[in-house]
Motif scaffolding. Structure first.
Motif, PDB file in Angstrom:
ATOM      1  N   PRO A  32      11.992 -19.259  15.021  1.00  0.00           N
ATOM      2  CA  PRO A  32      13.104 -18.994  15.937  1.00  0.00           C
ATOM      3  C   PRO A  32      14.253 -18.355  15.178  1.00  0.00           C
ATOM      4  O   PRO A  32      14.405 -18.609  13.978  1.00  0.00           O
ATOM      5  N   GLY A  33      15.018 -17.529  15.866  1.00  0.00           N
ATOM      6  CA  GLY A  33      16.121 -16.761  15.273  1.00  0.00           C
ATOM      7  C   GLY A  33      16.834 -17.501  14.161  1.00  0.00           C
ATOM      8  O   GLY A  33      16.924 -17.027  13.037  1.00  0.00           O
ATOM      9  N   LYS A  34      17.354 -18.666  14.464  1.00  0.00           N
ATOM     10  CA  LYS A  34      18.080 -19.433  13.447  1.00  0.00           C
ATOM     11  C   LYS A  34      17.508 -20.837  13.436  1.00  0.00           C
ATOM     12  O   LYS A  34      18.030 -21.736  14.065  1.00  0.00           O
ATOM     13  N   GLY A  35      16.405 -21.001  12.768  1.00  0.00           N
ATOM     14  CA  GLY A  35      15.832 -22.336  12.749  1.00  0.00           C
ATOM     15  C   GLY A  35      14.665 -22.436  11.809  1.00  0.00           C
ATOM     16  O   GLY A  35      14.272 -21.459  11.176  1.00  0.00           O
ATOM     17  N   SER A  36      14.104 -23.639  11.738  1.00  0.00           N
ATOM     18  CA  SER A  36      12.950 -23.885  10.881  1.00  0.00           C
ATOM     19  C   SER A  36      11.757 -23.079  11.367  1.00  0.00           C
ATOM     20  O   SER A  36      11.716 -22.657  12.518  1.00  0.00           O
TER      21      SER A  36
ATOM     22  N   HIS B  45      17.549 -21.932   6.571  1.00  0.00           N
ATOM     23  CA  HIS B  45      16.148 -21.659   6.855  1.00  0.00           C
ATOM     24  C   HIS B  45      15.621 -20.415   6.163  1.00  0.00           C
ATOM     25  O   HIS B  45      14.526 -19.956   6.458  1.00  0.00           O
ATOM     26  N   HIS B 211      14.502 -26.909  18.875  1.00  0.00           N
ATOM     27  CA  HIS B 211      13.476 -25.866  18.743  1.00  0.00           C
ATOM     28  C   HIS B 211      12.093 -26.371  19.137  1.00  0.00           C
ATOM     29  O   HIS B 211      11.280 -25.622  19.666  1.00  0.00           O
ATOM     30  N   GLU B 254      19.691 -13.530  21.883  1.00  0.00           N
ATOM     31  CA  GLU B 254      18.541 -12.978  21.164  1.00  0.00           C
ATOM     32  C   GLU B 254      17.860 -12.025  22.129  1.00  0.00           C
ATOM     33  O   GLU B 254      17.795 -12.297  23.328  1.00  0.00           O
ATOM     34  N   GLU B 261      10.767 -11.118  19.119  1.00  0.00           N
ATOM     35  CA  GLU B 261      12.212 -11.161  18.902  1.00  0.00           C
ATOM     36  C   GLU B 261      12.607  -9.941  18.087  1.00  0.00           C
ATOM     37  O   GLU B 261      12.114  -9.760  16.976  1.00  0.00           O
TER      38      GLU B 261
END
Lengths: 189, 338
Positions: A32-36, B45, B211, B254, B261
């Motif tokens: 994901p864009g900003k994640g784990s 991350h 998430h 996004e 993406e």
């Protein structure tokens, strides 16, 4: 039994989820864009054939099944089970068709396959990625039909219906992708 | 010698030329910032590529390849420079090399003064239409579909994420991803358990829990038939996007094209408190990184109060080019797959 980081899981890995044995059919990384980083898995239950879609963080620990592989000869199918014979011990055993329905299209009597076992339970039949099969039934191509890309359906010696190019004839050998069950090319021996 | 296909190389040249023409005409300044830095942005991350500089006297200094040009461009903005753009190589370690991921890739990043994430949707759509016409002239123009995260959760997960987060305390004006961490964890874990999903480990952060929900319940069902803008992401995810006070949302979006993406955009945070909170949080996590790196602790103070209100967007150009060509992976636009 061992643990495996979800990020290291590959297609074909055997996993224990909710106490049921599964094989990984699809694995996709999702960042994901900003994640784990996550891994999205499509699993097949090796007892029921049911499909399970799950998502793990790459760092999650999963339970990997340590399988044992035994070379075995496919004898015949009785409609509910495949009958095999272990090549080393000549011991005969059955594999229920339920969780391995597609295997019937890619096994010919007398051929050998690797069978995976876990705690004495047969889990999986390892099929090759591609299989050459003889066309058992095919319609005649219509004369003068020269449209490029024209196709028709044929039935293989194992009973699989496949869409093929118009030029394929009965008795010819064709290569099929085991995963997609689609025609790949004509094989000239 | 591998035989390279000329087509994607020429298409890339056309893509970059078109981007430059577009931004030059819109009055943006093209900038170029260093790829090697001694103090990269701490992003929890992202793992870094590191190297060492060797001075003539034989001493060594750690240097890192930038994961994005963000830090540098914000430095320039804080020094009073105008709206700007850059096409930059970016380097990210610790990632897999697969269909849509490369360790080294190209990014278009732009910052527009007095702009917001919302107003940048129009710019993104305009730029996308132009680039599509150049690279895929026979494709019909595509209307952008705009969806909020809250709508997406209501449509596909069947519950209101906003209600959950408001219950967790996100209606308080001073709410932040650290002050509401515990209540957010409790409420998101509850949702995961209710849906028979893995509730994460005890120490899992709220953004990981979010998430898990998003990737399992929402993302597979997003409407990818048209270019999709998914906007207003939860402020519980630490980013440099501005939190919309009194709401659980951060002002960011996004963009997905054909399910991949390809861009993101923020209304940039420039308040000292929020920048410091982000910086300290990310540094704490980075302490456990495979490639540890120092970061510039003065950065929040340098940016806050100096960087004017602006919005920044980044577009993955390899992905965009591949998708406009109709490719199903980055293979077709690679020159030398490592």
């Amino acid at each position: 039994m061992g643990t495996i980081k979800a990020g290291a899981i590959a297609k074909g890995t055997y996993l224990l989820e909710k106490n049921e044995p599964f094989v990984v059919n699809e694995r996709e990384f999702v960042n994901p864009g900003k994640g784990s980083a996550f891994v999205r898995l499509k699993l097949k239950n090796l007892r029921t054939g049911a499909v399970l879609k799950i998502t793990h963080k790459s760092q999650d620990s999963c339970e990997e099944i340590d399988v044992e592989e035994v070379e075995s000869q496919f004898l015949y199918s009785d409609g509910t089970a495949y009958h095999f014979m272990e090549s080393q011990t000549f011991e005969q055993f059955e594999v229920p068709i339920l969780a391995h329905e597609d295997a019937q299209y890619f096994m010919l009597e007398g051929e050998s396959f690797k069978i995976t076992r876990w705690n004495g339970e047969t889990l999986d039949i390892r099929l090759p990625p591609k299989k050459d099969l003889i066309v058992a039934e095919a319609e005649e191509a219509v004369k003068g039909d020269t449209v490029t890309g024209a196709s028709k359906y044929v039935i293989t010696e194992t009973g699989l219906t496949v869409k093929v190019p118009i030029f394929i004839k009965k008795g010819e050998k064709i290569r099929i992708s085991v995963e997609t069950k689609e025609y790949q090319e004509r094989v000239n021996d | 010698m591998p035989q390279y296909d000329w087509t994607p190389i020429v298409q890339r040249s056309l893509l970059y030329r078109s981007i430059r023409e577009y931004f030059d005409k819109a009055g943006f300044l093209e900038v170029e910032t260093p790829l090697l830095t001694h103090a990269p942005i701490p992003e929890a991350h992202i793992e870094l590529f590191s190297s060492q500089a060797i001075t003539p006297d034989g001493s060594r200094k750690n240097l890192y390849l930038v994961p994005s040009p963000e830090v540098w461009m914000k430095h320039l903005l804080a020094q009073g420079m105008p709206s700007m753009y850059q096409i930059s190589r970016c380097f990210r370690n610790g990632e897999q090399h697969d269909k849509w991921h490369r360790r080294e890739f190209s990014m278009l990043e732009w910052y527009e003064l007095s702009s917001s994430a919302d107003s940048n949707i129009a710019r993104m759509a305009e730029l996308f239409a132009l680039l599509q016409k150049k690279i895929a002239p026979n494709s019909p123009p595509e209307e952008f579909h705009i969806l909020t995260m809250e709508q997406a959760f209501r449509n596909y997960a069947g519950f209101s994420l906003e209600d959950d987060l408001l219950n967790a305390g996100w209606n308080r004006p001073s709410a932040s991803f650290t002050s509401e961490a515990e209540s957010t964890k409790a409420i998101l874990s509850h949702r995961l358990i209710e849906r028979a999903l893995f509730p994460g480990s005890i120490n899992e952060r709220p953004d990981d829990l979010f998430h898990r929900l998003f990737i399992t319940l929402v993302e597979p069902h997003l409407p990818f038939q048209q270019p999709l803008i998914l906007k207003d992401w939860p402020a519980l995810i630490p980013t440099l996007a501005r939190h919309i006070p009194g709401t659980p949302w951060a002002d960011r979006w996004e963009m997905y094209y054909q399910g991949v993406e390809i861009a993101n955009c923020y209304t940039e945070e420039n308040r000292l408190e929020a920048l410091t909170e982000y910086w300290q949080d990310q540094e704490k996590i980075k302490a456990g990184a495979a490639v540890p790196a120092a970061s510039d602790e003065n950065w929040p103070a340098l940016i806050a109060g100096n960087m004017p209100p602006c919005s920044g967007a980044a577009v993955g150009l390899d992905r965009l080019l591949a998708l406009l060509r109709g490719d199903k992976s980055l293979r077709g636009v690679d020159i030398a797959p490592p």
